[in-house]
Scaffold this motif. Structure first.
Motif, PDB file in Angstrom:
ATOM      1  N   ALA A 211      62.418  26.198  34.418  1.00  0.00           N
ATOM      2  CA  ALA A 211      63.153  26.274  35.684  1.00  0.00           C
ATOM      3  C   ALA A 211      64.632  26.596  35.451  1.00  0.00           C
ATOM      4  CB  ALA A 211      63.019  24.954  36.446  1.00  0.00           C
ATOM      5  N   HIS A 214      66.547  32.219  33.871  1.00  0.00           N
ATOM      6  CA  HIS A 214      66.648  33.217  34.947  1.00  0.00           C
ATOM      7  C   HIS A 214      65.271  33.837  35.205  1.00  0.00           C
ATOM      8  CE1 HIS A 214      67.936  36.760  37.184  1.00  0.00           C
ATOM      9  NE2 HIS A 214      69.113  36.186  37.331  1.00  0.00           N
ATOM     10  N   PRO A 215      64.895  34.035  36.490  1.00  0.00           N
ATOM     11  CA  PRO A 215      63.561  34.581  36.788  1.00  0.00           C
ATOM     12  C   PRO A 215      63.250  35.885  36.078  1.00  0.00           C
ATOM     13  CG  PRO A 215      64.613  33.770  38.792  1.00  0.00           C
ATOM     14  CD  PRO A 215      65.646  33.685  37.719  1.00  0.00           C
ATOM     15  N   GLU A 216      64.257  36.736  35.865  1.00  0.00           N
ATOM     16  CA  GLU A 216      64.004  38.013  35.199  1.00  0.00           C
ATOM     17  C   GLU A 216      63.718  37.847  33.713  1.00  0.00           C
ATOM     18  OE1 GLU A 216      67.279  40.558  35.980  1.00  0.00           O
ATOM     19  OE2 GLU A 216      66.962  40.610  38.160  1.00  0.00           O
ATOM     20  N   ASP A 217      64.159  36.742  33.114  1.00  0.00           N
ATOM     21  CA  ASP A 217      63.953  36.510  31.682  1.00  0.00           C
ATOM     22  C   ASP A 217      62.788  35.562  31.420  1.00  0.00           C
ATOM     23  OD1 ASP A 217      66.253  38.027  31.326  1.00  0.00           O
ATOM     24  OD2 ASP A 217      67.558  36.270  31.406  1.00  0.00           O
ATOM     25  N   ARG A 218      62.288  34.907  32.477  1.00  0.00           N
ATOM     26  CA  ARG A 218      61.355  33.797  32.286  1.00  0.00           C
ATOM     27  C   ARG A 218      60.050  34.234  31.623  1.00  0.00           C
ATOM     28  NH1 ARG A 218      61.001  30.744  37.592  1.00  0.00           N
ATOM     29  NH2 ARG A 218      63.209  30.498  37.068  1.00  0.00           N
ATOM     30  N   GLU A 222      58.678  32.540  28.284  1.00  0.00           N
ATOM     31  CA  GLU A 222      57.426  31.783  28.365  1.00  0.00           C
ATOM     32  C   GLU A 222      56.407  32.326  27.379  1.00  0.00           C
ATOM     33  OE1 GLU A 222      54.143  30.334  31.715  1.00  0.00           O
ATOM     34  OE2 GLU A 222      55.948  31.424  32.313  1.00  0.00           O
ATOM     35  N   ARG A 243      70.543  28.570  33.628  1.00  0.00           N
ATOM     36  CA  ARG A 243      71.335  28.081  34.750  1.00  0.00           C
ATOM     37  C   ARG A 243      72.098  26.817  34.379  1.00  0.00           C
ATOM     38  NH1 ARG A 243      67.580  26.752  38.070  1.00  0.00           N
ATOM     39  NH2 ARG A 243      67.895  24.488  37.986  1.00  0.00           N
ATOM     40  N   TRP A 249      75.175  31.189  35.872  1.00  0.00           N
ATOM     41  CA  TRP A 249      74.244  31.573  34.797  1.00  0.00           C
ATOM     42  C   TRP A 249      75.017  31.789  33.497  1.00  0.00           C
ATOM     43  CZ3 TRP A 249      69.222  31.023  35.567  1.00  0.00           C
ATOM     44  CH2 TRP A 249      68.732  31.063  36.869  1.00  0.00           C
TER      45      TRP A 249
END
Length: 984
Positions: A211, A214-218, A222, A243, A249
């Motif tokens: 969480a 950053h969504p673009e790197d997740r 993962e 974050r 960020w």
């Protein structure tokens, strides 16, 4: 064969336990094993085998029969695997069950091999020897591992001390440290990492830690964490964002490595560091932005020192001036002077620059080749914090390019850049002018719209550049056909428009239209291939169809649509009745807006029937509309309207809620407890953001269990955004509902799509079922869909089943269920309730045995059929007669047929064509042609292609014909798979 050692190092012979309820089988196995120098133990039942498996020394290999009274081989194997003392003993199934499914089941249960009876001594001994050697190798490896584990424990203690020192060193460095325990999915961050992100405590699970990424790197983080590299490999994620607690960020750099492994060799503990590189990243970004601006800007840039010596220039400067960098570096901008400006101009420029630290204005310079260029120049002085002059920066833009761009914009506002034809705007303007002139001189004007048929196939197969080249060639051809004073233009991608001014006779339009179609039909050469195209044309005439440009273009559009509906590659004139279609559409759309409020909509239910039991297992909810104004309106007509204007959302919600309440009522009455309700979701419904909440609300309001609801989705609903569609499907699955892929085969039907979505069922579209018993292509598509569905553990249902032959065909290929008029059309709720109450079922006859010798005789002359039947009746065959290929396909779909004897000359299709289809549908059949005339080429070709086995001539010799049929049955018996032998 190697021999194991006992604990004192004395070689021991391997022990083999043979288990079989028949002493004769044990004796045979013992004789075969004597040559292997092994100790043989024998057991005649499962209990004895289990006892001997635990005896000392334990068997090195167990040969286990499957079919035994009391406890069969599968039960014995299960007991052996459940007992820790016998779990590692390899077991070979020795059985007469020789089907692939039996072998697969045995191997999946844990057998190391599967040997079928009767035994072949050499093969049997070789496979036993191999597994004994493998067992010995595993035992030796176990002993070696025990010694290694002791050494590993010693070294781990040393490594623990080193790890402690390393931890202290890393803490002193300020790096954030993380540890991930794979078995528990637990993650730990040290204090430095928590402080870096402004956190009071570390997240506890891997999911919680994601969480902060950053969504673009997740996704890549993962993937790296869940699939770490092999031991010794490094997890290296150079840059990603995390974050901070205050919402900003941070750019960080991560490293990691597996520290401990689990017993299986997989990482058990992974640890690593995270460093804050935000400052370095910001500097890199600023430097990169400056570089991009300097090199990518279209304006020329020149930077000089305080003495005006050029230090650096960008590519735009070099492009505009024509000089190279080496020719200008170290010199002054004076080399660009054109001589057009006097000394006063430059003196005023420098005075302004010294006074204001900037100057801008229009200036004329000279390129290297002597050509003058007009520029807009801006000069700025750059000073350090102390106010000292350090640089001059000059930025100029080529005004000649702007002038050319303005001219280009003016051109593009009227012409198509690809074909150089007038565009939609100019074409309309030319039409307006032609109408004014036509009105003045009382002449006609024609508007012709031409659209290329299925041109997208060209772009898909050959690419956009080839498509553009074809459009240019088409434009060239079209321009050659128009008269002087007429206009041809490009209205859109593949649509062209013609304005025929001062038209004297309509025949002139027909002549031009025919020439247009013929011109397009001339094949094009594309990458060495000949490509044929067609076009559809719509025509309107002024003043008959209108007097304004928009009226005529609208009428021509309607005529063009009618030409496409007529099959394409044709033309249509506008007619008033075409407008009637448009008026009906508008009327339907208006009436549909109030249909739901006025109670004109109804839900009918079509049963879905199991092909195993014949019982109703579900129903599909289908929308019906009876309008007071238009009567009963087909769903194929009003549902697309609802899709286009958005009404499908409200209607779809009403259908779902109504059907759920009705299904719940049937459940409460005890009529539908095991039934599942299927409801279609349109593409627009499926893309609703609140679809999950809508379905949940309908289920809650009705009380229908989620497992009793099945949502049907077509490929068109998810083809545009597959990832978003997958996410929505998973949300729906979390509610507990079932999902099915509707109309399978009519879209892309890609296996990658099907495998990625959490579907429970696939529905074969009725277009493939309609002629499934006689069309090999559709039969192959349906069969492949069934095989694919079963391999993916999906249920499979066929739509539109109307005949018993279709149902038999699908059942023979293991289709699960059907729906269609064979059992029942869609019924109103009350009628469907009566059907449920009556417990109506579909008669399911046993599939005929493939062992019966069945002969199918096909001939359109009844007297020939009767003669052949009388001749072959005493042979003991089951004889089926058909007077046409269609009737023959019905017989073939209903029962196995070993031999097909067909006439060659039949009105519906030739015998060779019929048998070619039979070969594709039923490749194991033996196919014979009976012909009364000589057509050597077609029959020889059919034999060479394998479509027929042989051909006989009319009139036939009775004895020869009987013998040929007997040979055909013998061949059929030899080539067909034999049923498995029973286990002894």
């Amino acid at each position: 064969m190697a021999v194991p050692d006992d604990p004192q190092g004395i070689p021991q012979r391997p022990v083999v336990l043979a288990v079989d309820d028949l002493p004769a089988n044990l004796a045979v196995a013992s004789v075969m094993l004597e040559a292997l120098d092994v100790d043989i133990r024998l057991a005649e039942n499962g209990q004895s085998a289990l006892a001997q498996a635990e005896a000392t020394p334990q068997p090195d290999l167990i040969l286990l029969d499957v079919m035994m009274p009391g406890m069969d081989g599968h039960a014995v194997l299960a007991r052996l695997r459940a007992n820790p003392a016998t779990r590692q003993i390899p077991v070979i199934f020795v059985t007469a069950l020789n089907s692939p499914s039996d072998e697969q089941s045995g191997l999946l249960e844990g057998a190391v091999d599967y040997i079928t009876k009767p035994l072949q001594a050499a093969v049997f001994r070789a496979r036993v020897r191999n597994h004994l050697d493998l067992k010995l190798a595993r035992d030796q490896l176990t002993r070696q591992n025990a010694g290694l584990e002791h050494e590993v424990r010693r070294r781990l203690a040393e490594n623990q001390q080193l790890a402690t020192r390393l931890q202290l060193t890393l803490s002193a460095s300020g790096l954030g440290i993380w540890e991930y325990h794979h078995a528990s999915a637990r993650i730990e961050w040290n204090g430095d990492l928590c402080r870096m992100l402004g956190l009071d405590s570390s997240p506890t699970t891997l999911v919680e830690s994601f969480a902060y990424i950053h969504p673009e790197d997740r996704a890549r983080i993962e993937a790296a964490m869940r699939n770490p590299p092999a031991p010794g490999g490094e997890i290296a994620v150079e840059e990603f964002r995390m974050r901070h607690a205050d919402g900003r960020w941070l750019w960080v750099e991560g490293r990691g490595q597996a520290l401990h492994l689990d017993p299986g060799g997989a990482p058990a503990l992974t640890a690593g560091t995270i460093a804050d590189i935000s400052r370095r990243k910001q500097i890199d970004i600023e430097r990169q932005l400056s570089s991009v601006v300097f090199t990518g800007i279209s304006d020329g840039i020149c930077i000089t020192d305080p003495d005006c010596r050029i230090l650096t220039v960008n590519q735009a400067f070099l492009r505009v001036t024509g000089y190279s960098a080496g020719e200008v570096i170290g010199r002054t901008p004076a080399l660009l002077k054109s001589g057009q400006h006097g000394q006063a101009f430059y003196q005023a420029m420098w005075e302004t620059l010294k006074r204001q630290d900037s100057w801008q204005g229009e200036i004329t310079n000279r390129r290297k080749n002597g050509e003058r260029v007009t520029e807009w120049l801006s000069i700025s002085a750059v000073r350090d914090p102390g106010g000292r002059l350090t640089h001059y920066v000059g930025l100029f833009s080529d005004l000649s390019e702007r002038q050319q761009a303005a001219e280009r914009i003016q051109y593009l506002s009227s012409f198509d850049p690809l074909t150089d034809l007038p565009n939609r705007s100019l074409l309309t303007d030319r039409l307006d002018q032609a109408l004014i002139n036509a009105h003045r001189f009382e002449r006609q004007t024609a508007v012709i719209l031409l659209d290329l048929d299925r041109f997208r196939v060209v772009n898909e197969n050959f690419g956009a550049p080839v498509g553009d080249a074809l459009l240019q060639e088409i434009s060239r051809r079209l321009k050659q056909l128009v008269r002087d004073g007429d206009t041809v233009g490009r209205r859109s991608g593949t649509e062209f428009g013609f304005v025929m001014a001062n038209l004297g006779h309509e025949s002139d339009v027909l002549a031009l239209t025919q020439r247009l179609l013929e011109s397009i039909a001339v094949p094009f050469e594309v990458e060495g291939q000949s490509l044929a195209l067609t076009a559809s044309i719509g025509i309107s005439l002024a003043p008959r169809d209108g007097s304004r440009a928009d009226e005529l273009l609208g009428c021509a559009d309607i005529a063009l649509a009618r030409a496409k509906q007529a099959g394409r590659n044709t033309f249509r004139f506008y007619a008033p009745e075409m407008n009637a279609d448009a008026a009906r559409r508008l009327g339907l759309e208006s009436a549909l807006r109030d249909a739901l409020k006025n109670g004109e909509l109804d839900v009918h239910y079509q049963p879905q029937v199991s092909l195993d039991s014949g019982r109703v297992i579900g129903m599909e909810a289908l929308l019906r509309w009876h309008s007071p104004q238009f009567g009963t309106v087909s769903p194929g007509e009003f549902i697309p309207l609802a899709e286009d204007n958005g009404m499908i959302l409200a209607i779809g919600e009403w259908v779902l809620a109504t059907a759920c309440r009705q299904a719940r009522r049937w459940h409460d009455l005890g009529l539908g407890a095991p039934l599942r309700l299927a409801v279609n979701l349109s593409a627009r419904q499926f893309r609703q953001a609140n679809l999950e909440q809508l379905v949940a609300r309908c289920l809650a309001d009705s009380g229908l269990p989620a497992s009793a609801l099945e949502l049907e989705i077509t490929e068109s609903a998810f083809i545009d955004d597959v990832d978003e569609a997958i996410a929505m499907c998973r949300k729906l699955k979390q509610l507990g509902v079932k999902l099915s892929l509707d109309d399978f085969g009519t879209g892309y039907s890609s296996l990658s799509y099907v495998s990625r979505f959490p579907f429970d069922k696939i529905k074969i579209d009725q277009s493939f079922v309609r002629d499934i018993i006689e069309n090999p292509v559709n039969a192959a598509i349906a069969t492949s869909a069934i095989v694919m569905a079963r391999s993916l553990n999906l249920a499979i249902l066929a739509e539109g089943v109307e005949t018993e032959a279709q149902a038999r065909f699908l059942r023979g290929r293991r289709c699960d269920a059907i729906q269609g008029f064979l059992f029942s059309p869609a019924l109103p709720a009350a009628a469907f309730e009566q059907l449920l109450a009556g417990r109506t079922t579909l008669p399911i006859a046993d599939l005929p045995s493939a062992g019966k010798q069945t002969l199918l005789i096909v001939d359109d002359e009844p007297n020939i059929l009767n003669a052949l039947t009388r001749l072959l009746r005493r042979e003991g065959f089951q004889i089926l007669n058909a007077t046409s290929p269609r009737e023959a396909f019905e017989h073939l779909a209903k029962q196995p047929v070993q031999v097909v004897l067909s006439d060659q000359r039949m009105p519906e299709m030739s015998g060779t064509e019929f048998l070619a289809r039979v070969r594709q549908l039923y490749p194991e059949s033996i196919r014979i042609i009976l012909t009364g005339y000589t057509d050597v080429d077609s029959i020889t070709g059919a034999i060479n292609r394998g479509a027929i086995y042989k051909f006989l001539t009319k009139p036939w010799d009775d004895d020869q014909l009987r013998e040929e049929i007997r040979d055909a049955f013998r061949l059929a018996k030899e080539t067909r798979p034999q049923p498995p032998a029973e286990d002894s």
